[in-house]
Design a protein around this motif. Structure first.
Motif, mmCIF file in Angstrom:
data_model
loop_
_atom_site.group_PDB
_atom_site.id
_atom_site.type_symbol
_atom_site.label_atom_id
_atom_site.label_comp_id
_atom_site.label_asym_id
_atom_site.label_seq_id
_atom_site.Cartn_x
_atom_site.Cartn_y
_atom_site.Cartn_z
ATOM 1 N N GLN A 67 31.670 -33.867 -7.203
ATOM 2 C CA GLN A 67 31.475 -33.987 -8.643
ATOM 3 C C GLN A 67 30.454 -35.083 -8.942
ATOM 4 O OE1 GLN A 67 35.038 -33.261 -10.601
ATOM 5 N NE2 GLN A 67 34.135 -33.177 -12.640
ATOM 6 N N LEU A 68 29.333 -34.663 -9.575
ATOM 7 C CA LEU A 68 28.287 -35.610 -9.939
ATOM 8 C C LEU A 68 28.688 -36.399 -11.174
ATOM 9 C CD1 LEU A 68 25.357 -36.602 -9.377
ATOM 10 C CD2 LEU A 68 24.600 -34.849 -11.001
ATOM 11 N N SER A 124 31.328 -35.589 -15.103
ATOM 12 C CA SER A 124 32.452 -34.800 -15.601
ATOM 13 C C SER A 124 32.110 -33.345 -15.837
ATOM 14 C CB SER A 124 32.987 -35.418 -16.900
ATOM 15 O OG SER A 124 31.986 -35.365 -17.907
ATOM 16 N N SER A 125 30.823 -32.999 -15.801
ATOM 17 C CA SER A 125 30.440 -31.624 -16.126
ATOM 18 C C SER A 125 29.610 -30.919 -15.061
ATOM 19 C CB SER A 125 29.661 -31.604 -17.458
ATOM 20 O OG SER A 125 28.525 -32.452 -17.376
ATOM 21 N N HIS A 126 29.295 -31.615 -13.965
ATOM 22 C CA HIS A 126 28.451 -30.983 -12.950
ATOM 23 C C HIS A 126 28.901 -31.350 -11.528
ATOM 24 C CE1 HIS A 126 25.651 -30.886 -16.429
ATOM 25 N NE2 HIS A 126 25.295 -29.737 -15.899
ATOM 26 N N TYR A 127 28.778 -30.363 -10.648
ATOM 27 C CA TYR A 127 28.887 -30.593 -9.218
ATOM 28 C C TYR A 127 27.484 -30.655 -8.632
ATOM 29 C CZ TYR A 127 33.924 -29.726 -8.855
ATOM 30 O OH TYR A 127 35.284 -29.812 -8.966
ATOM 31 N N ALA A 128 27.338 -31.397 -7.532
ATOM 32 C CA ALA A 128 26.044 -31.494 -6.869
ATOM 33 C C ALA A 128 26.257 -31.544 -5.365
ATOM 34 C CB ALA A 128 25.295 -32.741 -7.331
ATOM 35 N N SER A 129 25.192 -31.289 -4.631
ATOM 36 C CA SER A 129 25.247 -31.398 -3.174
ATOM 37 C C SER A 129 25.582 -32.833 -2.777
ATOM 38 C CB SER A 129 23.893 -30.997 -2.583
ATOM 39 O OG SER A 129 23.807 -31.374 -1.223
ATOM 40 N N LYS A 130 26.294 -32.973 -1.674
ATOM 41 C CA LYS A 130 26.649 -34.311 -1.189
ATOM 42 C C LYS A 130 25.431 -35.084 -0.693
ATOM 43 C CE LYS A 130 31.459 -33.295 -0.134
ATOM 44 N NZ LYS A 130 32.514 -33.183 0.895
#
Length: 250
Positions: free
Chosen positions: A91-92, A94-100
């Motif tokens: 989780q980048l 509260s509204s987006h996921y991103a690559s580690k």
């Protein structure tokens, strides 16, 4: 309760960077409101509470530094909602996921590692009976959590204060220790104890993390600039503690 951009704009005649806006306790921002807050680096104040990011509110016992809440997060790469998170994403905000491998995730991990080292030093200082140092390291551990929270929530980082000193005073002490603390700049060797060497280690690590932050948030950048500045000042804080210990041993 959802707070809209229009409701935030109603509180401000003319938006300016760093302005405070009031929201109900537990309220969530609409996507447009989040963009508005990010654009002007607005400081959110809960009704009846203190301003988020205001100096002093970060120095408390440990709590998890990010809140995993909000709408179904979206992937920053494809833009679709993520209902089942792959192991390669995190989780980048509260509204987006991103690559580690995202630069902000790398930066967050390094600050987390710094936090772990500070906690370790705090334990060693407690065993050595240096309770003043224990208290200062507790504040620095809390400030590491503040930096993680500020990065995750995309808001300005609070100002660091340690033992009643503002960051600029500490900064001057670390540049002219003789006139302020009565000691010369430090050069360590095998005669110095473990705590002094660990303080020196985290000082150098925080400098490295500052460089990583500058690469993550290239200028000009709103909240990122405050995180970069904070990492510069936190390295000064570690050196200040080194100098203070050296002065106490004279």
């Amino acid at each position: 309760m959802i707070v809209t951009e229009a409701e935030l704009r109603d509180q401000l005649r003319r938006p300016v960077a760093g302005a405070k806006v009031t929201v109900a306790a537990g309220a969530r921002l609409s996507p447009a409101a989040r963009d508005f807050v990010k654009q002007f680096a607005l400081v959110l104040v809960e009704e009846g509470g203190a301003a988020e990011g205001q100096a002093g509110d970060w120095d408390h016992d440990a709590v998890f530094p990010v809140a995993l809440s909000g709408e179904t997060p979206r992937c920053t790469q494809c833009g679709t909602g993520v209902t089942s998170k792959p192991s390669a994403l995190t989780q980048l905000n509260s509204s987006h996921y991103a690559s580690k491998t995202h630069p902000r995730i790398k930066l967050r991990g390094r600050v987390d590692s710094l936090h772990a080292r500070v906690l370790w030093m705090q334990r060693l200082a407690h065993e050595a009976g240096e309770e003043a140092l224990v208290a200062d390291l507790a504040s620095l551990a809390a400030y590491c959590r503040e930096l993680i929270s500020a990065e995750y929530n995309e808001r300005p980082a609070a100002e660091l204060r340690l033992a009643g000193l503002d960051p600029d005073t500490m900064h001057r002490a670390t540049h002219d220790p003789r006139s302020i603390l009565g000691v010369e700049h430090l050069t360590l060797d095998h005669h110095d104890d473990e705590i002094q060497h660990l303080l020196n280690l985290v000082r150098t690590e925080s400098r490295e993390i500052e460089i990583l932050a500058l690469e993550t948030f290239p200028s000009p950048h709103d909240h990122g600039a405050t995180i970069c500045h904070a990492l510069n000042r936190i390295s000064s804080a570690f050196y200040y503690l080194q100098l203070r210990r050296a002065a106490a041993c004279r």
